[in-house]
Design an enzyme around this catalytic site. Structure first.
Site, PDB file in Angstrom:
ATOM      1  N   TRP A 173       0.828  -1.208   0.000  1.00 26.81           N
ATOM      2  CA  TRP A 173       0.000   0.000   0.000  1.00 26.81           C
ATOM      3  C   TRP A 173       0.861   1.256   0.000  1.00 26.81           C
ATOM      4  O   TRP A 173       0.384   2.342  -0.308  1.00 26.81           O
ATOM      5  CB  TRP A 173      -0.963   0.005   1.189  1.00 26.81           C
ATOM      6  CG  TRP A 173      -0.329   0.239   2.538  1.00 26.81           C
ATOM      7  CD1 TRP A 173       0.788  -0.348   3.041  1.00 26.81           C
ATOM      8  CD2 TRP A 173      -0.804   1.122   3.558  1.00 26.81           C
ATOM      9  NE1 TRP A 173       1.044   0.108   4.315  1.00 26.81           N
ATOM     10  CE2 TRP A 173       0.088   1.011   4.656  1.00 26.81           C
ATOM     11  CE3 TRP A 173      -1.881   1.997   3.664  1.00 26.81           C
ATOM     12  CZ2 TRP A 173      -0.073   1.744   5.840  1.00 26.81           C
ATOM     13  CZ3 TRP A 173      -2.048   2.720   4.845  1.00 26.81           C
ATOM     14  CH2 TRP A 173      -1.150   2.592   5.910  1.00 26.81           C
ATOM     15  N   ASP A 174       2.145   1.085   0.332  1.00 33.09           N
ATOM     16  CA  ASP A 174       3.081   2.201   0.316  1.00 33.09           C
ATOM     17  C   ASP A 174       2.972   2.992  -0.987  1.00 33.09           C
ATOM     18  O   ASP A 174       3.055   4.229  -0.994  1.00 33.09           O
ATOM     19  CB  ASP A 174       4.526   1.686   0.422  1.00 33.09           C
ATOM     20  CG  ASP A 174       4.782   0.812   1.633  1.00 33.09           C
ATOM     21  OD1 ASP A 174       3.859   0.075   2.030  1.00 33.09           O
ATOM     22  OD2 ASP A 174       5.900   0.839   2.159  1.00 33.09           O
ATOM     23  N   GLU A 184       0.343  -2.499  12.852  1.00 32.16           N
ATOM     24  CA  GLU A 184       0.515  -3.950  12.780  1.00 32.16           C
ATOM     25  C   GLU A 184       0.940  -4.579  14.110  1.00 32.16           C
ATOM     26  O   GLU A 184       1.216  -5.789  14.140  1.00 32.16           O
ATOM     27  CB  GLU A 184       1.514  -4.284  11.674  1.00 32.16           C
ATOM     28  CG  GLU A 184       0.988  -3.911  10.300  1.00 32.16           C
ATOM     29  CD  GLU A 184       2.052  -3.925   9.218  1.00 32.16           C
ATOM     30  OE1 GLU A 184       1.681  -3.912   8.036  1.00 32.16           O
ATOM     31  OE2 GLU A 184       3.258  -3.921   9.554  1.00 32.16           O
ATOM     32  N   LYS A 230       2.342   0.987  16.146  1.00 34.67           N
ATOM     33  CA  LYS A 230       3.515   0.899  15.275  1.00 34.67           C
ATOM     34  C   LYS A 230       3.657   2.126  14.383  1.00 34.67           C
ATOM     35  O   LYS A 230       4.742   2.679  14.217  1.00 34.67           O
ATOM     36  CB  LYS A 230       3.409  -0.358  14.401  1.00 34.67           C
ATOM     37  CG  LYS A 230       4.583  -0.545  13.436  1.00 34.67           C
ATOM     38  CD  LYS A 230       4.422  -1.790  12.590  1.00 34.67           C
ATOM     39  CE  LYS A 230       5.583  -1.970  11.620  1.00 34.67           C
ATOM     40  NZ  LYS A 230       5.421  -3.165  10.772  1.00 34.67           N
ATOM     41  N   GLN A 231       2.544   2.547  13.772  1.00 36.43           N
ATOM     42  CA  GLN A 231       2.574   3.648  12.806  1.00 36.43           C
ATOM     43  C   GLN A 231       1.184   4.257  12.729  1.00 36.43           C
ATOM     44  O   GLN A 231       0.239   3.758  13.328  1.00 36.43           O
ATOM     45  CB  GLN A 231       2.998   3.139  11.431  1.00 36.43           C
ATOM     46  CG  GLN A 231       2.051   2.110  10.847  1.00 36.43           C
ATOM     47  CD  GLN A 231       2.656   1.310   9.711  1.00 36.43           C
ATOM     48  OE1 GLN A 231       3.804   0.936   9.746  1.00 36.43           O
ATOM     49  NE2 GLN A 231       1.861   1.039   8.698  1.00 36.43           N
TER      50      GLN A 231
END
Length: 750
Positions: free
Chosen positions: A350-351, A490, A590-591
């Site tokens: 998806w980046d 994640e 995580k992000q």
């Protein structure tokens, strides 16, 4: 790594040069000094190719599984090899005294220069300068210029130009090391060649190399010969030299793969390309390449005034994006590590759609169209993924290669190197709506209704069908759930009703219904099906607690911990007492997850909600992915968290310069590069598109910056935005008149 640039010269803009001083064999620098044009790439190893370097040569779209756990981008033979011998003695810089060694990446011109001066134990002094490029004008050509100066000796100098097939994927990992091809080499006075056939039989790649003498001073060529060693082929030139002699060579490397022509034509084609390149010559190849680079920079450049570190690092990000994509090839996309290394097996995540695509959408829309077309071409693979799980429509793979099928490995390692099951390929399904969203954003910015009708709409309809089949109805609550997933964060697996996933799925269903109504019977969607999409979208569960969005059902019941300490690169340190093998126990992220959602669908949240959620989640995000800081920079600017915005921007823009994730050796962080652009465009410049499709600009600049200037495209127009602390200036450089934009709340007619 020094991003304080070398001295200016009349040939170079020092703001666009990355330099490295000193002779070192560093894997992160190999990544930084990769030359690439989106068709092929060669990592920045030395021409000599020392045994402790990690060469990487990649042709976009050439994948193979062989004996590996999953399909991976193939590391092909190293084709830029050049060694020097003096009176048959090898010039090995590890044994010579190196008085000077510098590498410079000129990002404006797309040229890597290496220069060194060294002396051996006999006192012989040698100076060498090489330049290399991956042509943007002829994407199947790599070219080099080599200048050798014999400062104080005479004798015989031998120059060896070679291709080395003794390369591996994951060279430094004995458990996963693999050679993905069988090679057939040949050599004669016209070229050193290799024909590679991948193990699975899917691809053939031909590479051919030769050099010609450009000029000689105090030297004469006394012979040429070639050798074929089976896994190594070379062409040699012998020169009789006097003291002070200068030897100048031009070298061309040509590529051809069976992705372009049939396998039986690759060898003939590459030979023709090599001959063409040698006939064209270095000067013209360089000029053509530089013209194309100048054109790309004219369309995509950004200048930050008052912050030279940020300005140079941002250009490094943009340079790597430009060099990772190819608008002429719709069957490939950009992997998470670009074409710069083997991290994540060269797979596409998806980046690309959510972090890199915005740059291409607004700066280089022809590139964006090709990158999104990759997903259209892989739609049948996505349908097979959905069918394999028992669902309708199309589910795009979390990791994609050349087939469109799921390529995620099933096993990996946690932060303590314990073997763990990788679930992302099974249940991190938000990528399906991410791709649909990226297609809508491209169309809004470009006005490319043909792409919408012919390519985006089929994808959007099939992804909506997947979501409609994936939802689970709870009759008691009269709501639809999406259970057992992984969201962008994640650290937490097998969760229910991830706010990001559910909200984007709802958007996907509604947008698909809108398109179906617009296209009518030609859409292939019945009124009944479209009505079902709308009905279920209205009842998708999104957990909230007042204005605070709960990341997923039960997240707020997890043990709460706050991040309070940071390392030398200003990256978060694990809070005391956290068991990093059981991260699902904690409210630690995580992000960007909820914060990412607020960026993508900002119209669904009030400014107060955005600020409240930003503060809550920013204090709990570890940034263990390079994706995260850019979203916190962007949303920090939009929510008034200005100190956090600038700090997170610098974390993002320096990702590979500072190697603050610790794995630049495996390839660039392409999403961080794209995210840095997003932070500037959406965050600091405050650019967006409102519900009516109009351009909106509401900027905020960091105090350290005097101003920023950026070029971008919108609805067929080339625009230039200049923002200072006292002025916003929007110019139409080309394209039709009649554009209305809202700037700082007021309407402006260009």
């Amino acid at each position: 790594m020094d991003i304080n640039m070398a001295k200016e010269s009349i040939h170079m803009d020092s703001a666009r040069i990355i330099t490295e001083d000193g002779f070192r064999l560093d894997r992160a620098s190999e990544t930084r000094f990769t030359v690439s044009n989106g068709c092929f790439a060669v990592r920045g190893t030395s021409e000599e190719l020392y045994d402790n370097e990690t060469p990487g040569t990649y042709v976009a779209g050439v994948f193979d599984k062989g004996n590996s756990a999953v399909t991976e981008l193939v590391n092909l033979p190293y084709p830029f090899g050049m060694r020097i011998y003096i009176d048959r003695e090898y010039v090995d810089l590890r044994e010579w005294t190196v008085g000077f060694h510098r590498r410079e990446l000129d990002m404006a011109r797309g040229v890597l220069t290496r220069e060194y001066a060294a002396a051996d134990a006999k006192g012989r002094r040698l100076r060498v300068r090489t330049e290399r490029l991956a042509s943007m004008a002829k994407r199947y050509i790599g070219a080099s210029r080599i200048v050798i100066t014999c400062e104080n000796f005479g004798g015989v100098v031998n120059v060896e130009n070679f291709i080395d097939c003794n390369v591996y994927n994951l060279k430094n990992n004995p458990n996963e090391r693999e050679r993905h091809f069988a090679a057939r080499t040949s050599a004669d006075d016209n070229a050193a060649r290799v024909i590679c056939a991948t193990k699975d039989g899917d691809y053939t790649v031909a590479i051919a190399v030769n050099a010609k003498t450009r000029s000689l001073a105090k030297a004469g060529c006394i012979g040429r010969y070639s050798r074929d060693f089976g896994n190594y082929a070379a062409v040699y030139d012998d020169f009789e030299v006097e003291e002070g002699a200068v030897i100048e060579l031009e070298r061309v490397t040509a590529f051809c793969s069976s992705r372009e022509v049939s396998s039986d034509l690759t060898e003939k084609t590459v030979s023709g390309r090599l001959a063409e390149g040698l006939k064209t010559g270095w000067d013209k190849l360089l000029a053509e390449h530089v013209r194309e680079m100048e054109n790309l920079w004219e369309r995509a450049d950004i200048t930050i005034d008052g912050d030279s570190e940020a300005d140079k690092a941002l250009r490094f990000c943009l340079y790597n994006l430009i060099c990772s994509a190819n608008p002429l090839d719709e069957e490939v996309s950009i992997g998470a590590k670009g074409l710069h290394g083997e991290g994540y097996k060269g797979h596409v995540f998806w980046d690309t759609e959510l972090f890199m695509l915005p740059f291409f959408t607004y700066a280089l829309p022809d590139y964006a169209r090709a990158l999104l077309s990759y997903r259209w071409h892989k739609l049948e693979g996505a349908k097979k993924n959905a069918e394999a799980g028992g669902y309708a429509g199309a589910r795009y793979p979390w990791e994609s290669a050349d087939s469109g099928l799921e390529e995620t490995p099933s096993w990996g390692f946690d932060y303590k190197r314990n073997k763990v099951r990788i679930w992302t390929g099974d249940i991190e399904i938000h990528i399906t709506c991410d791709i649909a969203y990226a297609m809508r954003e491209y169309v809004r910015a470009s006005g490319d209704t043909e792409f919408l009708r012919e390519r985006a709409a089929p994808v959007i309809f099939e992804t909506a069908r997947f979501w409609a089949s994936r939802l689970e109805y709870d009759k008691e609550r009269d709501l639809y759930d999406i259970k057992g997933v992984i969201g962008p964060d994640e650290f937490h697996e097998h969760i229910d009703n991830n706010a990001y996933t559910n909200t984007l799925a709802r958007w996907n269903l509604r947008y698909a219904a809108e398109l179906a109504a617009e296209y009518g019977a030609g859409s292939g969607v019945t009124d009944k099906e479209a009505n079902i999409w709308v009905d279920v979208a209205d009842k998708i569960c999104v957990p909230r607690s007042g204005g605070l969005i709960e990341q997923y059902d039960g997240f707020f019941k997890k043990q709460d911990v706050l991040i309070t300490e940071f390392d030398a690169n200003q990256m978060p340190l694990w809070p005391e007492g956290v068991d990093i093998t059981k991260l699902g126990k904690y409210q630690i992220v995580k992000q960007a997850d909820v914060v990412m959602l607020m960026h993508l669908l900002g119209e669904e949240f009030t400014p107060e909600e955005m600020k409240e959620n930003y503060i809550y989640y920013e204090n709990r995000t570890m940034h263990k992915s390079s994706l995260g800081p850019s979203m916190y920079a962007l949303m920090g600017a939009r929510t008034g968290q200005h100190g956090k915005a600038y700090a997170n921007f610098m974390r993002t823009v320096l990702t590979d310069i500072a190697d603050n994730q610790g794995n630049t050796a495996h390839g660039i962080h392409a999403a961080a590069a794209g995210g840095a652009w997003c932070a500037v465009f959406y965050g600091f410049c405050g650019i967006g598109v409102d519900a009516a499709g109009n351009l909106v600009i509401d900027p905020w600049l960091p105090e350290k910056w005097n101003g920023i200037t950026m070029n971008f495209h919108f609805l067929g127009r080339r625009l230039r935005l200049t923002v200072t602390h006292g002025e916003v200036k929007l110019e139409r450089l080309s394209g039709p008149e009649g554009l209305t934009a809202t700037v700082n709340g007021g309407a402006v007619e260009l």
